[in-house]
Design a protein around this motif. Structure first.
Motif, PDB file in Angstrom:
ATOM      1  N   GLU A 269       0.822  -1.212   0.000  1.00 41.96           N
ATOM      2  CA  GLU A 269       0.000   0.000   0.000  1.00 41.96           C
ATOM      3  C   GLU A 269       0.859   1.267   0.000  1.00 41.96           C
ATOM      4  OE1 GLU A 269      -3.367   0.396  -0.241  1.00 41.96           O
ATOM      5  OE2 GLU A 269      -3.298  -1.726  -0.738  1.00 41.96           O
TER       6      GLU A 269
ATOM      7  N   THR B 188       1.892 -10.244  -1.500  1.00 46.57           N
ATOM      8  CA  THR B 188       1.274  -9.360  -2.501  1.00 46.57           C
ATOM      9  C   THR B 188       0.152  -8.525  -1.908  1.00 46.57           C
ATOM     10  OG1 THR B 188       1.804 -10.993  -4.201  1.00 46.57           O
ATOM     11  CG2 THR B 188       0.229  -9.302  -4.801  1.00 46.57           C
ATOM     12  N   ASP B 189      -0.629  -9.117  -1.008  1.00 45.42           N
ATOM     13  CA  ASP B 189      -1.734  -8.362  -0.409  1.00 45.42           C
ATOM     14  C   ASP B 189      -1.309  -7.563   0.821  1.00 45.42           C
ATOM     15  OD1 ASP B 189      -1.369 -10.288   1.512  1.00 45.42           O
ATOM     16  OD2 ASP B 189      -3.402 -11.120   1.401  1.00 45.42           O
TER      17      ASP B 189
ATOM     18  N   SER C 172      -0.530  -8.554   3.809  1.00 48.38           N
ATOM     19  CA  SER C 172      -0.933  -9.041   5.131  1.00 48.38           C
ATOM     20  C   SER C 172       0.200  -9.757   5.863  1.00 48.38           C
ATOM     21  CB  SER C 172      -2.151  -9.954   5.017  1.00 48.38           C
ATOM     22  OG  SER C 172      -1.899 -11.010   4.113  1.00 48.38           O
TER      23      SER C 172
ATOM     24  N   ARG D 111       0.972 -14.866  -6.459  1.00 53.69           N
ATOM     25  CA  ARG D 111      -0.464 -15.152  -6.356  1.00 53.69           C
ATOM     26  C   ARG D 111      -0.651 -16.634  -6.060  1.00 53.69           C
ATOM     27  NH1 ARG D 111      -0.147 -12.743 -11.324  1.00 53.69           N
ATOM     28  NH2 ARG D 111       0.708 -14.018 -12.995  1.00 53.69           N
TER      29      ARG D 111
END
Length: 345
Positions: free
Chosen positions: A63, A105-106, A108, A148
């Motif tokens: 982010e 990738t996310d 978390s 992914r």
């Protein structure tokens, strides 16, 4: 909860000269705007201090609001990217130097590789270690998550193995035996292959299904210290102690000579640090760690050096591009991190 610390001197503010040419009633209007800014950093250059040892690695959260750094002192530091760039958390747990850091990738999870022979998985939101992966028998030099799909992580070690882990399971999924110490590793775009480099100067592509070497890429003449997959997944960037940075075509039906570009300028030295390399989000720029204390950024099309940035007083071990803005982060053996804005695309 992780220990909280705040940086004491995190900012470099540009100096404004007073105007000496004001004539009352004629040119006493508003002062001209300052230098053009291309990012939301508080100042064009931000200095982050707080580490007590050499910094070997750093990574932006996907982010872009904070970053993580690690090095000789074993702790992982979290920093705000904006505002005063405060050190917001310190994550203890490793019992050896932290050599590599990567976010999922996310965003978390955070993955870390250490000289304590482990790979750790951290909850990036809470700042707590949730799993310690133990199977390597020597220093873990590098780790990388799959882009992914399932929560796969690959790691490279001085024990001459490349290992693949599933974060949801115990033990290793695969263990590839190499002949020499492995110093850098990453997945390809689909996580069907693992790409590694080591002290034998060869980049190897391992097939997860055949559990063996699919092909080798030769050209470097010294240890490979960093590997990075291009944003589109078609190319691999490699940094080597032979003082070259190379781009390799890893598409399935690429010509046999897969090295498509060679870049010069940065330096490795007697310290033999594992200097990393990385791509900008659009794939138009690359950067690499350098032992000569400069931060280098190249244009991938022209191969020209776009930036050679001073400031550090020690080897620059990792440089990374911000995921959303024209900002670069550099981590150095001088125990300092710089955030600097560059021109946008």
């Amino acid at each position: 909860m992780p220990e909280k610390r705040s940086a004491t001197d995190g900012v470099m503010v540009p100096f404004k000269k007073p105007r000496t040419d004001v004539i009352p009633g004629i040119n006493d209007g508003p002062e001209p705007a300052g230098p053009h800014r291309s990012s939301n950093l508080l100042a064009p250059i931000m200095l982050l201090t707080g580490h007590q040892g050499e910094i070997f690695c750093g990574a932006f959260h996907p982010e872009g609001n904070f970053l993580a750094s690690g090095g000789f002192e074993r702790d992982i530091f979290f920093w705000n990217v904006y505002g005063e760039c405060d050190n917001v958390a310190v994550l203890p747990g490793h019992t050896g130097a932290v050599l590599d850091l990567k976010f999922s990738t996310d965003g978390s999870f955070l993955f870390s590789a250490s000289t304590d022979k482990t790979v750790s998985i951290w909850d990036a939101e809470v700042g707590v270690r949730i799993k310690k992966l133990k199977s390597h028998t020597s220093y873990v030099n590098s780790c990388s998550p799959a882009r992914r799909g399932p929560q796969l992580i690959c790691s490279a070690s001085d024990d001459c193995t490349v290992k693949v882990w599933d974060a949801r399971k115990r033990g290793t999924l695969h263990s590839f035996q190499d002949t020499y110490q492995v110093t850098a590793v990453t997945f390809n775009d689909t996580a069907e292959q693992v790409i590694s480099g080591g002290i034998d100067n060869v980049i190897k592509v391992w097939d997860m299904r055949k559990t063996g070497v699919l092909y080798k890429m030769m050209g470097h003449t010294d240890t490979i210290t960093g590997l990075a997959l291009s944003p589109d997944g078609s190319y691999i960037l490699s940094n080597s102690m032979d003082n070259t940075l190379r781009i390799w075509d890893i598409r399935p039906f690429a010509p046999q000579e897969r090295c498509v570009k060679i870049f010069h300028g940065h330096q490795h030295n007697f310290e033999k640090n594992l200097l990393k390399c990385s791509w900008s989000q659009d794939g138009h720029k690359i950067t690499a760690g350098s032992a000569d204390r400069f931060v280098y950024v190249w244009d991938t099309v022209t191969r020209r050096i776009l930036y050679k940035l001073p400031g550090h007083n020690g080897s620059v071990n990792e440089v990374n591009f911000h995921p959303k803005e024209p900002i670069i982060m550099s981590c150095s053996s001088d125990k300092q991190i710089y955030l600097g804005e560059i021109e946008g695309s």
